[in-house]
Design a protein around this motif. Structure first.
Motif, mmCIF file in Angstrom:
data_model
loop_
_atom_site.group_PDB
_atom_site.id
_atom_site.type_symbol
_atom_site.label_atom_id
_atom_site.label_comp_id
_atom_site.label_asym_id
_atom_site.label_seq_id
_atom_site.Cartn_x
_atom_site.Cartn_y
_atom_site.Cartn_z
ATOM 1 N N ALA A 1 -74.745 -11.253 -32.872
ATOM 2 C CA ALA A 1 -73.359 -11.235 -33.337
ATOM 3 C C ALA A 1 -73.115 -10.023 -34.227
ATOM 4 O O ALA A 1 -72.062 -9.380 -34.140
ATOM 5 C CB ALA A 1 -73.040 -12.523 -34.087
ATOM 6 N N ARG A 2 -74.087 -9.695 -35.070
ATOM 7 C CA ARG A 2 -73.949 -8.508 -35.920
ATOM 8 C C ARG A 2 -73.911 -7.240 -35.080
ATOM 9 O O ARG A 2 -73.170 -6.301 -35.382
ATOM 10 C CB ARG A 2 -75.100 -8.437 -36.933
ATOM 11 C CG ARG A 2 -75.130 -9.599 -37.916
ATOM 12 C CD ARG A 2 -75.972 -9.239 -39.148
ATOM 13 N NE ARG A 2 -77.272 -8.728 -38.802
ATOM 14 C CZ ARG A 2 -78.352 -9.490 -38.576
ATOM 15 N NH1 ARG A 2 -78.235 -10.811 -38.633
ATOM 16 N NH2 ARG A 2 -79.523 -8.957 -38.293
ATOM 17 N N ARG A 3 -74.695 -7.209 -34.014
ATOM 18 C CA ARG A 3 -74.683 -6.032 -33.145
ATOM 19 C C ARG A 3 -73.319 -5.878 -32.481
ATOM 20 O O ARG A 3 -72.833 -4.763 -32.286
ATOM 21 C CB ARG A 3 -75.774 -6.142 -32.082
ATOM 22 C CG ARG A 3 -75.927 -4.874 -31.232
ATOM 23 C CD ARG A 3 -77.149 -4.961 -30.342
ATOM 24 N NE ARG A 3 -76.905 -5.775 -29.169
ATOM 25 C CZ ARG A 3 -76.476 -5.286 -27.997
ATOM 26 N NH1 ARG A 3 -76.221 -3.999 -27.868
ATOM 27 N NH2 ARG A 3 -76.301 -6.088 -26.967
ATOM 28 N N GLY A 4 -72.697 -7.011 -32.152
ATOM 29 C CA GLY A 4 -71.373 -6.942 -31.564
ATOM 30 C C GLY A 4 -70.361 -6.315 -32.503
ATOM 31 O O GLY A 4 -69.488 -5.552 -32.079
ATOM 32 N N GLY B 1 -64.975 -23.063 -34.916
ATOM 33 C CA GLY B 1 -65.316 -22.783 -36.311
ATOM 34 C C GLY B 1 -64.768 -21.446 -36.763
ATOM 35 O O GLY B 1 -64.239 -21.319 -37.877
ATOM 36 N N GLN B 2 -64.868 -20.435 -35.913
ATOM 37 C CA GLN B 2 -64.338 -19.118 -36.256
ATOM 38 C C GLN B 2 -62.821 -19.147 -36.365
ATOM 39 O O GLN B 2 -62.236 -18.471 -37.220
ATOM 40 C CB GLN B 2 -64.792 -18.107 -35.205
ATOM 41 C CG GLN B 2 -66.288 -17.837 -35.227
ATOM 42 C CD GLN B 2 -66.757 -17.071 -34.007
ATOM 43 O OE1 GLN B 2 -66.236 -17.238 -32.903
ATOM 44 N NE2 GLN B 2 -67.762 -16.224 -34.200
ATOM 45 N N LYS B 3 -62.170 -19.926 -35.512
ATOM 46 C CA LYS B 3 -60.716 -20.031 -35.563
ATOM 47 C C LYS B 3 -60.263 -20.701 -36.858
ATOM 48 O O LYS B 3 -59.307 -20.250 -37.499
ATOM 49 C CB LYS B 3 -60.203 -20.808 -34.354
ATOM 50 C CG LYS B 3 -60.377 -20.075 -33.036
ATOM 51 C CD LYS B 3 -59.866 -20.911 -31.870
ATOM 52 C CE LYS B 3 -60.041 -20.166 -30.544
ATOM 53 N NZ LYS B 3 -59.524 -20.956 -29.400
ATOM 54 N N LEU B 4 -60.944 -21.781 -37.241
ATOM 55 C CA LEU B 4 -60.585 -22.466 -38.481
ATOM 56 C C LEU B 4 -60.836 -21.579 -39.693
ATOM 57 O O LEU B 4 -60.032 -21.551 -40.638
ATOM 58 C CB LEU B 4 -61.385 -23.769 -38.596
ATOM 59 C CG LEU B 4 -61.036 -24.865 -37.582
ATOM 60 C CD1 LEU B 4 -62.008 -26.034 -37.714
ATOM 61 C CD2 LEU B 4 -59.598 -25.338 -37.769
ATOM 62 N N TYR B 5 -61.943 -20.847 -39.669
ATOM 63 C CA TYR B 5 -62.265 -19.941 -40.772
ATOM 64 C C TYR B 5 -61.201 -18.853 -40.887
ATOM 65 O O TYR B 5 -60.711 -18.545 -41.982
ATOM 66 C CB TYR B 5 -63.644 -19.327 -40.544
ATOM 67 C CG TYR B 5 -64.033 -18.271 -41.549
ATOM 68 C CD1 TYR B 5 -64.542 -18.621 -42.793
ATOM 69 C CD2 TYR B 5 -63.892 -16.917 -41.253
ATOM 70 C CE1 TYR B 5 -64.887 -17.654 -43.725
ATOM 71 C CE2 TYR B 5 -64.239 -15.941 -42.173
ATOM 72 C CZ TYR B 5 -64.742 -16.312 -43.406
ATOM 73 O OH TYR B 5 -65.083 -15.339 -44.319
ATOM 74 N N ALA B 6 -60.824 -18.257 -39.756
ATOM 75 C CA ALA B 6 -59.828 -17.188 -39.766
ATOM 76 C C ALA B 6 -58.483 -17.701 -40.265
ATOM 77 O O ALA B 6 -57.793 -17.027 -41.046
ATOM 78 C CB ALA B 6 -59.685 -16.594 -38.369
ATOM 79 N N LEU C 1 -67.021 -19.951 -48.961
ATOM 80 C CA LEU C 1 -66.871 -19.801 -47.516
ATOM 81 C C LEU C 1 -67.349 -18.439 -47.033
ATOM 82 O O LEU C 1 -67.986 -18.328 -45.976
ATOM 83 C CB LEU C 1 -65.406 -20.016 -47.122
ATOM 84 C CG LEU C 1 -64.890 -21.451 -47.192
ATOM 85 C CD1 LEU C 1 -63.424 -21.513 -46.792
ATOM 86 C CD2 LEU C 1 -65.713 -22.364 -46.287
ATOM 87 N N VAL C 2 -67.037 -17.396 -47.785
ATOM 88 C CA VAL C 2 -67.499 -16.062 -47.390
ATOM 89 C C VAL C 2 -69.021 -15.983 -47.449
ATOM 90 O O VAL C 2 -69.662 -15.386 -46.577
ATOM 91 C CB VAL C 2 -66.852 -14.985 -48.286
ATOM 92 C CG1 VAL C 2 -67.512 -13.627 -48.066
ATOM 93 C CG2 VAL C 2 -65.364 -14.891 -48.001
ATOM 94 N N ALA C 3 -69.616 -16.604 -48.468
ATOM 95 C CA ALA C 3 -71.075 -16.636 -48.551
ATOM 96 C C ALA C 3 -71.665 -17.350 -47.337
ATOM 97 O O ALA C 3 -72.666 -16.912 -46.753
ATOM 98 C CB ALA C 3 -71.510 -17.329 -49.839
ATOM 99 N N GLY C 4 -71.036 -18.459 -46.919
ATOM 100 C CA GLY C 4 -71.488 -19.154 -45.723
ATOM 101 C C GLY C 4 -71.313 -18.311 -44.480
ATOM 102 O O GLY C 4 -72.176 -18.320 -43.582
ATOM 103 N N HIS C 5 -70.221 -17.582 -44.409
ATOM 104 C CA HIS C 5 -69.960 -16.680 -43.273
ATOM 105 C C HIS C 5 -71.041 -15.603 -43.179
ATOM 106 O O HIS C 5 -71.562 -15.323 -42.096
ATOM 107 C CB HIS C 5 -68.584 -16.048 -43.466
ATOM 108 C CG HIS C 5 -68.171 -15.115 -42.373
ATOM 109 N ND1 HIS C 5 -67.865 -15.537 -41.100
ATOM 110 C CD2 HIS C 5 -68.027 -13.765 -42.365
ATOM 111 C CE1 HIS C 5 -67.533 -14.497 -40.353
ATOM 112 N NE2 HIS C 5 -67.627 -13.420 -41.097
#
Length: 227
Positions: free
Chosen positions: A188-191, A124-129, A174-178
């Motif tokens: 993930a936010r801490r990362g 999912g992250q790859k497709l989003y990027a 999409l950004v709102a979903g992200h």
């Protein structure tokens, strides 16, 4: 009970306490600057195109200028980041779509519970990027046509306006979903904030990447995390 997370700890101390290095300082700053420019472009676009918001702004010309420059500068942090070896390595990861990524998508679509096979970045992250990277180039090109209308024929300007407006809407969704998904995952936010994540989180969300950081005698046989 896990030890307190002290940002002043050395990498060795973090590793011993069960944490993994996810992002370098350069990568985190690239993400922050890109997010700031993207957010500025989206917010100013909303004020420019939505009548209810446009009425709240008295200096429309200033908003247009801020919107234009935030869009033009958007690729800059991404290109500047190429000097970072870690950033280039992560771009390579994002550009590779393997069998485990297709299995990840299959598990998501079938709503299979449990860990899904994912490397440092899931499918999912790859497709989003990939979509955002392509969309930024299209938005930049159409935006420049709209910025300098005298340089192109009317049909180009009309088409660019149509593509720019509708693609902006898709990007905003999409950004709102992200952001929504990030809000649901504090680890993930801490990362992204500190560069470090817990090994337990990595094993749950990115098991193939977590396996790469295990001692050789503790690694599982290939495929154990991918079933």
């Amino acid at each position: 009970m896990p030890p307190p997370r002290d940002p002043r700890r050395t990498p060795e101390e973090r590793s011993v306490s069960g944490e993994l290095r996810r992002f370098t300082a350069a990568e985190r700053w690239i993400h922050r600057v890109t997010a700031a420019l993207m957010g500025t472009a989206i917010v100013t676009a909303a004020f420019l195109y939505l009548p209810a918001l446009a009425e709240l702004v008295g200096r429309r010309r200033l908003l247009v200028t801020v919107h234009e420059w935030s869009g033009v500068l958007l690729p800059v942090p991404l290109l500047a980041g190429l000097v970072s070896r870690a950033y280039r390595a992560d771009l390579g990861r994002l550009n590779r779509f393997g069998v485990h990524d297709r299995r990840w998508i299959g598990r998501v679509l079938r709503r299979v519970p449990g860990p899904r096979p994912a490397g440092k970045f899931n499918a999912g992250q790859k497709l989003y990027a990939a979509f955002v990277a392509g969309a930024v180039l299209v938005m930049l090109g159409t935006g420049i046509v709209m910025w300098f209308p005298s340089l192109t024929p009317l049909v180009w300007r009309t088409g660019s306006t149509f593509v720019h407006d509708w693609l902006a809407l898709v990007i905003g969704v999409l950004v709102a979903g992200h952001v929504w998904m990030a809000a649901r995952d504090p680890e993930a936010r801490r990362g992204l904030r500190t560069g470090w994540v817990s090994r337990a989180w990595a094993r749950r969300e990115h098991p193939l990447w977590e396996r790469e950081h295990r001692a050789p005698d503790t690694r599982q046989a290939p495929g154990d995390d991918s079933r």
